[in-house]
Design a protein around this motif. Structure first.
Motif, PDB file in Angstrom:
ATOM      1  N   LEU A 243       0.212  -1.185   0.300  1.00  0.00           N
ATOM      2  CA  LEU A 243      -0.115   0.067   0.389  1.00  0.00           C
ATOM      3  C   LEU A 243       0.707   0.953  -0.042  1.00  0.00           C
ATOM      4  N   ASP A 244       2.162   1.199  -0.070  1.00  0.00           N
ATOM      5  CA  ASP A 244       2.933   2.123  -0.377  1.00  0.00           C
ATOM      6  C   ASP A 244       2.753   3.821  -1.071  1.00  0.00           C
ATOM      7  N   ASP A 245       2.234   3.387  -2.430  1.00  0.00           N
ATOM      8  CA  ASP A 245       1.412   3.702  -3.414  1.00  0.00           C
ATOM      9  C   ASP A 245       0.744   4.692  -2.980  1.00  0.00           C
ATOM     10  N   LEU A 246       0.203   4.388  -1.997  1.00  0.00           N
ATOM     11  CA  LEU A 246      -1.578   5.066  -1.065  1.00  0.00           C
ATOM     12  C   LEU A 246      -1.851   5.628   0.182  1.00  0.00           C
ATOM     13  N   ILE A 247      -0.586   5.439   1.065  1.00  0.00           N
ATOM     14  CA  ILE A 247      -0.385   5.994   2.409  1.00  0.00           C
ATOM     15  C   ILE A 247       0.951   5.469   1.742  1.00  0.00           C
ATOM     16  N   SER A 248       1.582   6.960   3.070  1.00  0.00           N
ATOM     17  CA  SER A 248       2.273   7.077   3.737  1.00  0.00           C
ATOM     18  C   SER A 248       2.151   8.412   5.648  1.00  0.00           C
ATOM     19  N   LEU A 249       3.324   7.697   6.004  1.00  0.00           N
ATOM     20  CA  LEU A 249       3.127   8.024   7.772  1.00  0.00           C
ATOM     21  C   LEU A 249       4.018   9.069   7.277  1.00  0.00           C
ATOM     22  N   ASN A 250       3.640  10.360   8.533  1.00  0.00           N
ATOM     23  CA  ASN A 250       4.983  11.411   8.284  1.00  0.00           C
ATOM     24  C   ASN A 250       5.097  12.005   9.567  1.00  0.00           C
ATOM     25  N   GLY A 251       6.151  12.361  10.337  1.00  0.00           N
ATOM     26  CA  GLY A 251       6.125  12.930  11.561  1.00  0.00           C
ATOM     27  C   GLY A 251       5.514  14.384  11.640  1.00  0.00           C
TER      28      GLY A 251
END
Length: 362
Positions: A243-251
Motif C-alpha cells: 500500500l506504499d503508493d496509497l498511504i504514507s506515514l509522516n512525522g
C-alpha cells in the motif's frame, strides 16, 4: 480590569493547550491582568507580552498540591479558569475550603467522557458547590454532565473552540490533479482508528479504485510504547499489502496550515472525538472533510454540503464515503470547501469565542 488566573498542567500538548493559549490572548487583549499557572515550563506557544507565567515544579504529587494551595493562599484573583478535569479536581478543593471570599470560577471540560474517572463524583460535587460556570466544548459533553448530575445543568455553557481563520486560510490558486491528496493529522493511537483506514485502502485497491493518496501526519518520534506499537503495526500492514503508493506515514509538522493548503481533502476516522481542532483547521483552509459521525461532528459537518460523514466501525460505509468524495467534480469539491470555511467562520471564530468567555467573566 480583572486579575485572572489560568490553570492547566502544561502548555505543551494538544487542543486544550491551544485553546488556553487562545483564551489568554483574548483576555489579555481585553486589558485583563493574566497569570498562567502550570506544573511544567514546557511551552509550544508564544505568550503575549505582559502575561505572567508561574510554574510549580515539585517531584511528588503531595508537595505539588501543597505548593499549589500555598500559591493560591498568597495571591488573590478575581477569576480562576481551569482546563481539564484532572487539574480542576486539584484546584477546586482549595476554594471549597475558602468559599467565603472565593473568586468567580470557570472550569473547562475539554474532552468527552467515555469512561468516568474515579474522581468524577467528587469533582461534580465540587462543581455544584464552588464552580460558577462549567464550559464544555461540545454539546455531547453537556448532555453527559446534565444526565449524570442534573443539578449542574444551569451552570453549563457550551463554548466551541476558536480558530484563527487569518492563519488557517486556503491557498490562492489550486486545481485538482489526477491524484487527490487526502490528509490525516492525528496521533498514531487506536482512538484515531488507523487500522480501519488501512482496511478501507486495501478494499479500494482490491476494487481498482484509483486517483487518491492518504498522507497521515503525527508524532513518529513518540517514546510511548502504545504509539510505537501502532506505528509498527501500520507499517507492517502497509508493507504486507503493498500500500506504499496509497498511504504514507509522516512525522509531526510545526506548520499544519501548509499541509492543509497542499491537500485536497481532510479525513479523520476517529472512534470518538470532542470537536477535533485538526478538522476545524482543515475546514478553515477550505478542505472538504471525510469524518466519522461521532460526538459533535454531525452538528458541524453537513453531509454533501461541507463534507461527508460515515460510521467509523463500518468499513463498507467508510469505503463508499471515500468513493463519494472521489466522484465529486472539481467545482463540487471547491464549493464544498468554501462551505466548510463559512461553517468555521459562523461557529468557531475568535470573536465568538472571545465574546462568550467575556460575557461569563462580566
Amino acid at each position: 480590569m480583572k486579575k485572572i488566573l489560568c490553570f492547566i498542567g502544561s502548555m505543551r500538548g494538544g487542543g486544550s493547550q491551544r485553546q488556553m493559549f487562545e483564551l489568554i490572548k483574548v483576555l489579555h487583549a481585553e486589558g485583563h491582568a493574566i497569570t498562567l499557572l502550570t506544573y511544567s515550563r514546557s511551552n509550544q506557544f508564544r505568550l503575549p507580552d505582559g502575561v505572567v507565567w508561574e510554574t510549580i515544579d515539585c517531584p511528588s504529587r503531595i508537595l505539588k498540591i501543597f505548593s499549589l494551595y500555598t500559591f493560591l493562599w498568597l495571591r488573590k484573583y478575581d477569576v480562576v479558569i481551569s482546563f481539564i478535569q484532572y487539574f480542576s479536581v486539584q484546584i477546586l478543593p482549595f476554594y471549597w475550603i475558602n468559599r467565603k471570599n472565593r473568586p468567580l470560577i470557570i472550569c473547562g471540560e475539554r474532552n468527552i467522557t467515555l469512561k468516568p474517572d474515579w474522581f468524577e463524583p467528587f469533582l461534580f460535587k465540587l462543581y455544584h458547590e464552588v464552580t460558577d460556570y462549567i464550559v464544555p466544548n461540545t454539546y455531547y459533553q453537556k448532555e453527559y454532565i446534565s444526565k449524570v448530575s442534573p443539578l449542574l445543568k444551569d451552570k453549563i455553557h457550551v463554548i466551541y473552540n476558536s480558530i484563527d481563520t487569518d492563519y488557517f486560510y486556503p491557498r490562492r490558486k489550486k486545481c485538482l490533479g489526477p491524484i487527490r491528496e487526502i490528509i490525516v493529522t492525528a496521533r498514531y493511537v487506536p482512538q484515531k482508528n488507523p487500522y480501519i483506514l488501512l482496511e478501507v485502502i486495501k478494499k479500494l485497491k482490491a476494487k481498482n479504485v484509483i486517483g487518491f493518496h492518504f498522507s497521515w501526519y503525527g508524532d513518529l518520534e513518540s517514546k510511548a510504547d502504545s504509539v510505537k506499537e501502532v506505528i509498527g503495526n501500520m507499517r507492517k500492514i502497509i508493507a504486507e499489502n503493498l500500500l506504499d503508493d496509497l498511504i504514507s506515514l509522516n512525522g509531526y509538522s510545526e506548520d499544519p496550515c501548509r499541509l492543509y493548503q497542499g491537500a485536497d481533502c481532510f479525513c479523520l476516522p476517529s472512534l470518538h472525538e470532542g470537536v477535533p481542532n485538526s478538522m476545524i483547521e482543515a475546514m478553515s483552509c477550505e478542505l472538504p472533510c471525510i469524518v466519522s459521525a461521532v460526538a459533535d461532528n454531525s452538528l458541524i459537518v453537513r453531509d454533501e454540503e461541507n463534507g461527508f460523514l460515515f460510521d467509523p466501525k463500518d468499513v463498507d460505509d467508510f469505503c463508499r464515503t471515500v468513493v463519494r468524495y472521489l466522484n465529486l467534480s472539481e467545482e463540487q469539491s471547491f464549493l464544498m470547501g468554501r462551505n466548510a470555511r463559512l461553517t468555521v467562520k459562523e461557529k468557531f471564530s475568535s470573536a465568538i469565542f472571545a465574546e462568550a468567555y467575556i460575557n461569563l467573566i462580566k
